[in-house]
Design a protein around this motif. Structure first.
Motif, PDB file in Angstrom:
ATOM      1  N   ALA A 234       0.942   7.594  -7.808  1.00  0.00           N
ATOM      2  CA  ALA A 234       1.333   6.186  -7.674  1.00  0.00           C
ATOM      3  C   ALA A 234       2.759   5.991  -8.165  1.00  0.00           C
ATOM      4  CB  ALA A 234       0.375   5.295  -8.466  1.00  0.00           C
ATOM      5  N   THR A 235       3.427   5.014  -7.589  1.00  0.00           N
ATOM      6  CA  THR A 235       4.791   4.691  -8.005  1.00  0.00           C
ATOM      7  C   THR A 235       5.005   3.198  -7.844  1.00  0.00           C
ATOM      8  OG1 THR A 235       7.135   5.261  -7.694  1.00  0.00           O
ATOM      9  CG2 THR A 235       5.799   5.041  -5.711  1.00  0.00           C
ATOM     10  N   SER A 236       5.995   2.663  -8.553  1.00  0.00           N
ATOM     11  CA  SER A 236       6.334   1.246  -8.405  1.00  0.00           C
ATOM     12  C   SER A 236       7.472   1.109  -7.399  1.00  0.00           C
ATOM     13  CB  SER A 236       6.751   0.649  -9.753  1.00  0.00           C
ATOM     14  OG  SER A 236       7.887   1.323 -10.266  1.00  0.00           O
ATOM     15  N   LEU A 237       7.375   0.083  -6.553  1.00  0.00           N
ATOM     16  CA  LEU A 237       8.359  -0.150  -5.503  1.00  0.00           C
ATOM     17  C   LEU A 237       8.772  -1.612  -5.510  1.00  0.00           C
ATOM     18  CD1 LEU A 237       6.476   1.738  -2.626  1.00  0.00           C
ATOM     19  CD2 LEU A 237       8.427   2.621  -3.924  1.00  0.00           C
ATOM     20  N   GLU A 238       9.881  -1.907  -4.864  1.00  0.00           N
ATOM     21  CA  GLU A 238      10.280  -3.293  -4.664  1.00  0.00           C
ATOM     22  C   GLU A 238      11.084  -3.393  -3.376  1.00  0.00           C
ATOM     23  OE1 GLU A 238      13.371  -4.843  -7.356  1.00  0.00           O
ATOM     24  OE2 GLU A 238      13.086  -2.988  -8.461  1.00  0.00           O
ATOM     25  N   ASP A 239      10.995  -4.544  -2.727  1.00  0.00           N
ATOM     26  CA  ASP A 239      11.695  -4.739  -1.449  1.00  0.00           C
ATOM     27  C   ASP A 239      12.745  -5.839  -1.535  1.00  0.00           C
ATOM     28  OD1 ASP A 239      10.198  -7.026  -1.594  1.00  0.00           O
ATOM     29  OD2 ASP A 239       8.904  -6.570   0.117  1.00  0.00           O
ATOM     30  N   GLY A 240      13.127  -6.193  -2.746  1.00  0.00           N
ATOM     31  CA  GLY A 240      14.117  -7.248  -2.934  1.00  0.00           C
ATOM     32  C   GLY A 240      13.496  -8.587  -3.230  1.00  0.00           C
ATOM     33  N   ALA A 241      12.281  -8.798  -2.720  1.00  0.00           N
ATOM     34  CA  ALA A 241      11.605 -10.079  -2.941  1.00  0.00           C
ATOM     35  C   ALA A 241      10.424  -9.950  -3.890  1.00  0.00           C
ATOM     36  CB  ALA A 241      11.122 -10.639  -1.602  1.00  0.00           C
ATOM     37  N   ARG A 242       9.844  -8.749  -3.978  1.00  0.00           N
ATOM     38  CA  ARG A 242       8.659  -8.578  -4.812  1.00  0.00           C
ATOM     39  C   ARG A 242       8.548  -7.137  -5.277  1.00  0.00           C
ATOM     40  NH1 ARG A 242       3.534  -7.530  -0.844  1.00  0.00           N
ATOM     41  NH2 ARG A 242       4.648  -6.225   0.656  1.00  0.00           N
ATOM     42  N   PHE A 244       5.687  -4.063  -6.131  1.00  0.00           N
ATOM     43  CA  PHE A 244       4.331  -3.680  -5.742  1.00  0.00           C
ATOM     44  C   PHE A 244       4.147  -2.188  -5.974  1.00  0.00           C
ATOM     45  CE2 PHE A 244       7.156  -3.607  -2.109  1.00  0.00           C
ATOM     46  CZ  PHE A 244       6.902  -2.387  -1.513  1.00  0.00           C
ATOM     47  N   VAL A 245       2.911  -1.727  -5.774  1.00  0.00           N
ATOM     48  CA  VAL A 245       2.560  -0.320  -5.989  1.00  0.00           C
ATOM     49  C   VAL A 245       2.485   0.417  -4.666  1.00  0.00           C
ATOM     50  CG1 VAL A 245       0.755   1.260  -6.811  1.00  0.00           C
ATOM     51  CG2 VAL A 245       1.293  -0.816  -8.116  1.00  0.00           C
ATOM     52  N   GLY A 246       3.056   1.618  -4.647  1.00  0.00           N
ATOM     53  CA  GLY A 246       2.899   2.523  -3.520  1.00  0.00           C
ATOM     54  C   GLY A 246       2.050   3.707  -3.957  1.00  0.00           C
ATOM     55  N   LEU A 247       1.216   4.206  -3.069  1.00  0.00           N
ATOM     56  CA  LEU A 247       0.314   5.292  -3.419  1.00  0.00           C
ATOM     57  C   LEU A 247       0.416   6.410  -2.382  1.00  0.00           C
ATOM     58  CD1 LEU A 247      -1.903   6.078  -5.492  1.00  0.00           C
ATOM     59  CD2 LEU A 247      -3.585   5.144  -3.896  1.00  0.00           C
ATOM     60  N   VAL A 248       0.737   7.617  -2.879  1.00  0.00           N
ATOM     61  CA  VAL A 248       0.786   8.807  -2.032  1.00  0.00           C
ATOM     62  C   VAL A 248      -0.547   9.525  -2.166  1.00  0.00           C
ATOM     63  CG1 VAL A 248       1.968  10.990  -1.576  1.00  0.00           C
ATOM     64  CG2 VAL A 248       3.272   8.996  -2.359  1.00  0.00           C
ATOM     65  N   LEU A 249      -1.167   9.865  -1.038  1.00  0.00           N
ATOM     66  CA  LEU A 249      -2.521  10.402  -1.045  1.00  0.00           C
ATOM     67  C   LEU A 249      -2.603  11.758  -0.364  1.00  0.00           C
ATOM     68  CD1 LEU A 249      -4.266   7.093   0.007  1.00  0.00           C
ATOM     69  CD2 LEU A 249      -4.512   8.186  -2.221  1.00  0.00           C
ATOM     70  N   GLN A 250      -3.274  12.666  -1.047  1.00  0.00           N
ATOM     71  CA  GLN A 250      -3.707  13.914  -0.430  1.00  0.00           C
ATOM     72  C   GLN A 250      -5.196  13.738  -0.154  1.00  0.00           C
ATOM     73  OE1 GLN A 250      -2.953  17.510  -2.691  1.00  0.00           O
ATOM     74  NE2 GLN A 250      -4.698  18.536  -1.750  1.00  0.00           N
ATOM     75  N   VAL A 284      -3.467  -3.078  -6.858  1.00  0.00           N
ATOM     76  CA  VAL A 284      -3.933  -2.473  -5.603  1.00  0.00           C
ATOM     77  C   VAL A 284      -2.711  -2.102  -4.760  1.00  0.00           C
ATOM     78  CG1 VAL A 284      -5.239  -2.855  -3.480  1.00  0.00           C
ATOM     79  CG2 VAL A 284      -6.070  -3.788  -5.662  1.00  0.00           C
ATOM     80  N   PRO A 285      -2.608  -0.854  -4.316  1.00  0.00           N
ATOM     81  CA  PRO A 285      -1.410  -0.405  -3.579  1.00  0.00           C
ATOM     82  C   PRO A 285      -1.186  -1.191  -2.295  1.00  0.00           C
ATOM     83  CG  PRO A 285      -2.727   1.471  -4.301  1.00  0.00           C
ATOM     84  CD  PRO A 285      -3.554   0.246  -4.554  1.00  0.00           C
ATOM     85  N   LYS A 286       0.061  -1.590  -2.076  1.00  0.00           N
ATOM     86  CA  LYS A 286       0.430  -2.311  -0.859  1.00  0.00           C
ATOM     87  C   LYS A 286       0.886  -1.356   0.241  1.00  0.00           C
ATOM     88  CE  LYS A 286      -0.201  -6.441  -2.634  1.00  0.00           C
ATOM     89  NZ  LYS A 286      -0.742  -6.027  -3.947  1.00  0.00           N
ATOM     90  N   LYS A 287       1.411  -0.190  -0.155  1.00  0.00           N
ATOM     91  CA  LYS A 287       1.843   0.804   0.825  1.00  0.00           C
ATOM     92  C   LYS A 287       1.190   2.143   0.503  1.00  0.00           C
ATOM     93  CE  LYS A 287       6.336  -0.982   2.348  1.00  0.00           C
ATOM     94  NZ  LYS A 287       7.767  -0.644   2.578  1.00  0.00           N
ATOM     95  N   LEU A 288       0.787   2.847   1.561  1.00  0.00           N
ATOM     96  CA  LEU A 288       0.157   4.155   1.412  1.00  0.00           C
ATOM     97  C   LEU A 288       0.923   5.186   2.226  1.00  0.00           C
ATOM     98  CD1 LEU A 288      -3.589   3.096   1.946  1.00  0.00           C
ATOM     99  CD2 LEU A 288      -2.397   3.366  -0.233  1.00  0.00           C
ATOM    100  N   ARG A 289       0.976   6.408   1.698  1.00  0.00           N
ATOM    101  CA  ARG A 289       1.539   7.536   2.429  1.00  0.00           C
ATOM    102  C   ARG A 289       0.558   8.695   2.321  1.00  0.00           C
ATOM    103  NH1 ARG A 289       4.156   4.027   3.959  1.00  0.00           N
ATOM    104  NH2 ARG A 289       6.430   3.789   4.131  1.00  0.00           N
ATOM    105  N   TYR A 290       0.452   9.489   3.393  1.00  0.00           N
ATOM    106  CA  TYR A 290      -0.495  10.597   3.417  1.00  0.00           C
ATOM    107  C   TYR A 290       0.283  11.910   3.533  1.00  0.00           C
ATOM    108  CZ  TYR A 290      -3.447   6.633   4.543  1.00  0.00           C
ATOM    109  OH  TYR A 290      -4.078   5.420   4.516  1.00  0.00           O
ATOM    110  N   VAL A 291      -0.012  12.848   2.653  1.00  0.00           N
ATOM    111  CA  VAL A 291       0.698  14.129   2.623  1.00  0.00           C
ATOM    112  C   VAL A 291      -0.312  15.266   2.515  1.00  0.00           C
ATOM    113  CG1 VAL A 291       2.770  13.157   1.548  1.00  0.00           C
ATOM    114  CG2 VAL A 291       0.926  14.038   0.094  1.00  0.00           C
ATOM    115  N   ASP A 292       0.121  16.463   2.895  1.00  0.00           N
ATOM    116  CA  ASP A 292      -0.732  17.645   2.746  1.00  0.00           C
ATOM    117  C   ASP A 292      -0.883  18.042   1.285  1.00  0.00           C
ATOM    118  OD1 ASP A 292      -1.121  17.839   5.487  1.00  0.00           O
ATOM    119  OD2 ASP A 292       0.655  19.098   5.765  1.00  0.00           O
ATOM    120  N   ALA A 293       0.161  17.791   0.487  1.00  0.00           N
ATOM    121  CA  ALA A 293       0.122  18.091  -0.945  1.00  0.00           C
ATOM    122  C   ALA A 293       1.117  17.191  -1.656  1.00  0.00           C
ATOM    123  CB  ALA A 293       0.461  19.556  -1.203  1.00  0.00           C
TER     124      ALA A 293
END
Length: 312
Positions: A234-242, A244-250, A284-293
């Motif tokens: 998990a990591t913290s992100l921002e888009d200039g207006a807010r 939120f949490v991003g989550l990278v998933l294996q 709760v994560p707003k953005k998700l990314r999927y990786v092999d590892a």
């Protein structure tokens, strides 16, 4: 590197730790040769793959194993393996028919998920000995997970003293350190005795999201508890207006099947719904990314900048 960032350790500190390692695990290694997947430029690699064999007059390989397939070698029966979760987490696809039998396997540089411990036991013939420590403290504790992947308590190495501060952080005093006082680690713990403890997660893995304190470690742990997830970052992100949490998933095998059959939108909705029942809404994560590892450096450490870069 600034002088204040340097870690000082004497030969006496390292000799004390090597003596303890030999007393605990030397009999299992016997006259075996030491093989490694980690660099000697990290304190774990320096001690386990280089200095320990040198002082005990054991042979050691001058090359690194780089791929999971390399670990299934005929040399295993007479060898000890020094490795990290970065490689052990990538063994699940290997076939039981190729399994081997190492004398002992060490893992350090991060926690070993239960699925990786089970895969390693199945394929390498022994459950890895996990070693907890840091650059500042060197080795602190060790554990071997139970037969069915249940995490065991951590046991302190002989001569290491531990205590818990008022915020539940682990504090360590040890003859292996180049420090004369207690050192506070970034891990929160629950002490079971003065010789064993349960890890509760990284206490310094806290961020502010919309003025609320959010534990990224808790988000990762809650995600890993889901059947469709094998590992998470998990990591913290921002888009200039807010913020939120991003989550990278294996994803696990079942998660990959769901992704292939139903697509990203469906599995994303399912994962967020499952996490919504376990976390504060802001976590709760707003953005998700999927990786092999999950990306790590050569020492098996996660790199926050690389995690965040996956959302660029």
């Amino acid at each position: 590197m600034c002088i204040r960032d340097r870690v000082y350790r004497t030969i006496r500190n390292m000799e004390a730790e090597l003596d303890v390692l030999e007393s605990l695990f030397g009999e299992e290694i016997g006259d075996g040769r030491v093989y490694s997947t980690v660099s000697h430029e990290h304190v774990y690699g320096l001690l386990f793959r280089l200095l320990w064999p040198l002082v005990t007059k054991r042979a050691f390989a001058t090359f690194n194993f780089e791929y999971p397939e390399n670990l299934l070698t005929d040399a295993s029966a007479a060898g000890a393996l020094v490795t990290s979760p970065a490689l052990l987490k990538r063994m699940g696809h290997l076939d039981d028919a190729d399994a081997c039998q190492w004398r002992i396997v060490f893992s350090s540089g991060g926690l070993l998920p239960d699925y990786a411990a089970q895969d390693a036991t199945r394929l390498l013939g022994t459950c890895p000995v996990e070693v907890l420590g840091s650059t500042e403290t060197s080795g602190v504790a060790w554990r071997q997970q139970a037969e069915h992947g249940a995490a065991e308590a951590w046991h302190t190495l002989p001569e290491v003293r531990i205590r818990q501060d008022e915020e539940e952080f682990l504090e360590v005093s040890s003859p292996f350190m180049g420090l004369s006082n207690w050192h506070r680690m970034g891990d929160k713990v629950r002490l079971e005795s003065n010789r064993s403890f349960e890890l509760l997660g990284r206490g310094d893995h806290i961020v502010k999201i919309e003025e609320k304190r959010v534990s990224l470690a808790e988000i990762e742990q809650r995600a890993i508890e889901l059947d469709d997830v094998a590992d998470a970052a998990a990591t913290s992100l921002e888009d200039g207006a807010r913020q939120f949490v991003g989550l990278v998933l294996q994803l696990s095998d079942s998660g990959r099947k769901t992704l292939e059959q139903n697509g990203r939108k469906d599995i994303g909705r399912r994962l967020r719904k499952a996490l919504g029942g376990k976390l504060d809404p802001v976590a709760v994560p707003k953005k998700l990314r999927y990786v092999d590892a999950i990306p790590v450096n050569p020492q098996g450490k996660r790199q926050p900048a690389e995690i965040r870069a996956l959302f660029d």
